[in-house]
Design a protein around this motif. Structure first.
Motif, PDB file in Angstrom:
ATOM      1  N   LEU A 135     -44.119  15.259  47.671  1.00 29.26           N
ATOM      2  CA  LEU A 135     -43.926  14.482  48.839  1.00 29.26           C
ATOM      3  C   LEU A 135     -44.385  13.161  48.773  1.00 29.26           C
ATOM      4  O   LEU A 135     -43.781  12.299  49.254  1.00 29.26           O
ATOM      5  N   ASP A 136     -45.487  13.004  48.282  1.00 30.32           N
ATOM      6  CA  ASP A 136     -46.185  11.685  48.094  1.00 30.32           C
ATOM      7  C   ASP A 136     -45.876  10.927  46.833  1.00 30.32           C
ATOM      8  O   ASP A 136     -46.531  10.104  46.418  1.00 30.32           O
ATOM      9  N   GLY A 137     -44.713  11.334  46.095  1.00 30.13           N
ATOM     10  CA  GLY A 137     -44.226  10.527  44.955  1.00 30.13           C
ATOM     11  C   GLY A 137     -44.824  10.758  43.603  1.00 30.13           C
ATOM     12  O   GLY A 137     -44.392  10.213  42.606  1.00 30.13           O
ATOM     13  N   VAL A 138     -45.875  11.809  43.471  1.00 24.57           N
ATOM     14  CA  VAL A 138     -46.318  11.929  42.197  1.00 24.57           C
ATOM     15  C   VAL A 138     -45.260  12.670  41.276  1.00 24.57           C
ATOM     16  O   VAL A 138     -44.580  13.588  41.684  1.00 24.57           O
ATOM     17  N   VAL A 139     -45.151  12.310  39.974  1.00 24.52           N
ATOM     18  CA  VAL A 139     -44.426  12.652  39.059  1.00 24.52           C
ATOM     19  C   VAL A 139     -45.278  13.274  37.939  1.00 24.52           C
ATOM     20  O   VAL A 139     -44.716  14.113  36.964  1.00 24.52           O
ATOM     21  N   GLN A 140     -46.548  13.066  37.758  1.00 21.48           N
ATOM     22  CA  GLN A 140     -47.232  13.518  37.165  1.00 21.48           C
ATOM     23  C   GLN A 140     -47.647  15.019  36.749  1.00 21.48           C
ATOM     24  O   GLN A 140     -47.714  15.759  37.569  1.00 21.48           O
ATOM     25  N   ASP A 141     -47.192  15.731  35.517  1.00 19.25           N
ATOM     26  CA  ASP A 141     -47.616  16.903  35.017  1.00 19.25           C
ATOM     27  C   ASP A 141     -46.778  17.867  35.960  1.00 19.25           C
ATOM     28  O   ASP A 141     -47.628  19.050  36.472  1.00 19.25           O
ATOM     29  N   SER A 164     -40.180  11.082  31.682  1.00 19.01           N
ATOM     30  CA  SER A 164     -40.312   9.754  31.041  1.00 19.01           C
ATOM     31  C   SER A 164     -40.795   8.798  31.867  1.00 19.01           C
ATOM     32  O   SER A 164     -40.057   7.599  32.193  1.00 19.01           O
ATOM     33  N   ARG A 165     -41.847   8.720  32.582  1.00 14.55           N
ATOM     34  CA  ARG A 165     -42.318   7.964  33.832  1.00 14.55           C
ATOM     35  C   ARG A 165     -42.428   6.670  33.157  1.00 14.55           C
ATOM     36  O   ARG A 165     -42.279   5.535  33.823  1.00 14.55           O
ATOM     37  N   GLN A 166     -43.185   6.521  32.036  1.00  9.21           N
ATOM     38  CA  GLN A 166     -43.224   5.147  31.346  1.00  9.21           C
ATOM     39  C   GLN A 166     -42.086   4.323  30.961  1.00  9.21           C
ATOM     40  O   GLN A 166     -41.746   3.278  31.321  1.00  9.21           O
ATOM     41  N   LEU A 167     -41.072   5.119  30.640  1.00 12.58           N
ATOM     42  CA  LEU A 167     -39.697   4.320  30.541  1.00 12.58           C
ATOM     43  C   LEU A 167     -38.956   4.277  31.661  1.00 12.58           C
ATOM     44  O   LEU A 167     -38.356   3.188  31.867  1.00 12.58           O
ATOM     45  N   ALA A 168     -39.174   5.232  32.582  1.00  8.45           N
ATOM     46  CA  ALA A 168     -38.501   4.770  33.847  1.00  8.45           C
ATOM     47  C   ALA A 168     -39.018   3.611  34.490  1.00  8.45           C
ATOM     48  O   ALA A 168     -38.283   2.857  34.927  1.00  8.45           O
ATOM     49  N   PHE A 202     -43.007   4.895  40.433  1.00  6.34           N
ATOM     50  CA  PHE A 202     -42.912   3.433  40.517  1.00  6.34           C
ATOM     51  C   PHE A 202     -44.376   2.781  39.953  1.00  6.34           C
ATOM     52  O   PHE A 202     -44.287   1.720  39.167  1.00  6.34           O
ATOM     53  N   GLY A 203     -45.515   3.367  40.139  1.00  6.98           N
ATOM     54  CA  GLY A 203     -46.716   3.264  39.526  1.00  6.98           C
ATOM     55  C   GLY A 203     -47.061   1.553  39.569  1.00  6.98           C
ATOM     56  O   GLY A 203     -47.415   1.056  38.587  1.00  6.98           O
ATOM     57  N   GLY A 204     -47.111   1.037  40.637  1.00  7.39           N
ATOM     58  CA  GLY A 204     -47.577  -0.323  40.816  1.00  7.39           C
ATOM     59  C   GLY A 204     -46.464  -1.127  40.008  1.00  7.39           C
ATOM     60  O   GLY A 204     -46.631  -2.117  39.044  1.00  7.39           O
TER      61      GLY A 204
END
Length: 192
Positions: free
Chosen positions: A12-18, A128-132, A160-162
């Motif tokens: 819900l707070d936008g985290v995609v990690q792990d 693929s968060r870096q690619l995204a 989005f990561g900054g």
């Protein structure tokens, strides 16, 4: 011309990690918290997305995660993922062994731009968060699909990561999946 669709499971707070807990992130494994009805609805939505896709586009780590799991699975969803074309963005992977996989060489923006020109239909990016982020930063992403899980992690990498610039999106669709997942579809709005 192909359309790049970024498809992510997010808290819900936008985290995609792990989401599966395989990366060792202390708050990882949050995907497993959904109930059976949510898991069934999620699987149905993901299978439908795979049926609409013409190809997958993955970063190396996401590619390795999928390639370690899907070739040994059976059923219609596995058949679809295993048979469709897969493109991997990597500077280190030389010879991908998952069926119908190719490595995109060169700088990511140019390689993906060429891929969009060569293919028609949806080119879906899983994980693929870096690619995204790179695709969004270079205005190559056309659509963003977020499966929002009802958990707040309070820390972790986001899709989005900054970003370096503001991005505008337009809501195309929203629906509830299972009992507690929200499935949101946005298109990126480009300056006229």
């Amino acid at each position: 011309m192909g359309r790049i669709v970024i498809s992510e499971n997010v808290s819900l707070d936008g985290v995609v990690q792990d989401p599966t807990g395989d990366e060792g992130f202390e708050r990882g494994g949050w995907f497993a918290r959904i109930g059976d009805k949510d898991r069934g609805g999620w699987a149905e939505a993901e299978f439908d997305e795979a049926l609409r896709a013409d190809a997958l586009l993955l970063g190396r780590r996401s590619y390795e995660w999928f390639a370690a799991r899907w070739p040994s699975r059976s059923g219609a969803w596995a058949d679809r993922l295993n048979s469709m074309p897969k493109y991997v963005v990597s500077s280190t992977l030389e010879d991908p062994d998952w069926n119908n996989s190719s490595v995109l060489k060169g700088e990511v923006p140019g390689a993906v731009s060429r891929l969009k020109q060569e293919l028609a239909g949806e080119i879906v990016v899983y994980g693929s968060r870096q690619l995204a982020r790179t695709l969004m930063e270079h205005d190559l992403a056309d659509e963003l699909r977020l499966m929002v899980h009802p958990v707040v992690l309070g820390a972790g990498e986001t899709v989005f990561g900054g970003t370096s610039e503001e991005m505008s999106v337009r809501l195309l669709d929203n629906r509830t999946v299972g009992d507690g997942l929200a499935y949101l579809t946005y298109e990126f709005v480009r300056d006229a």
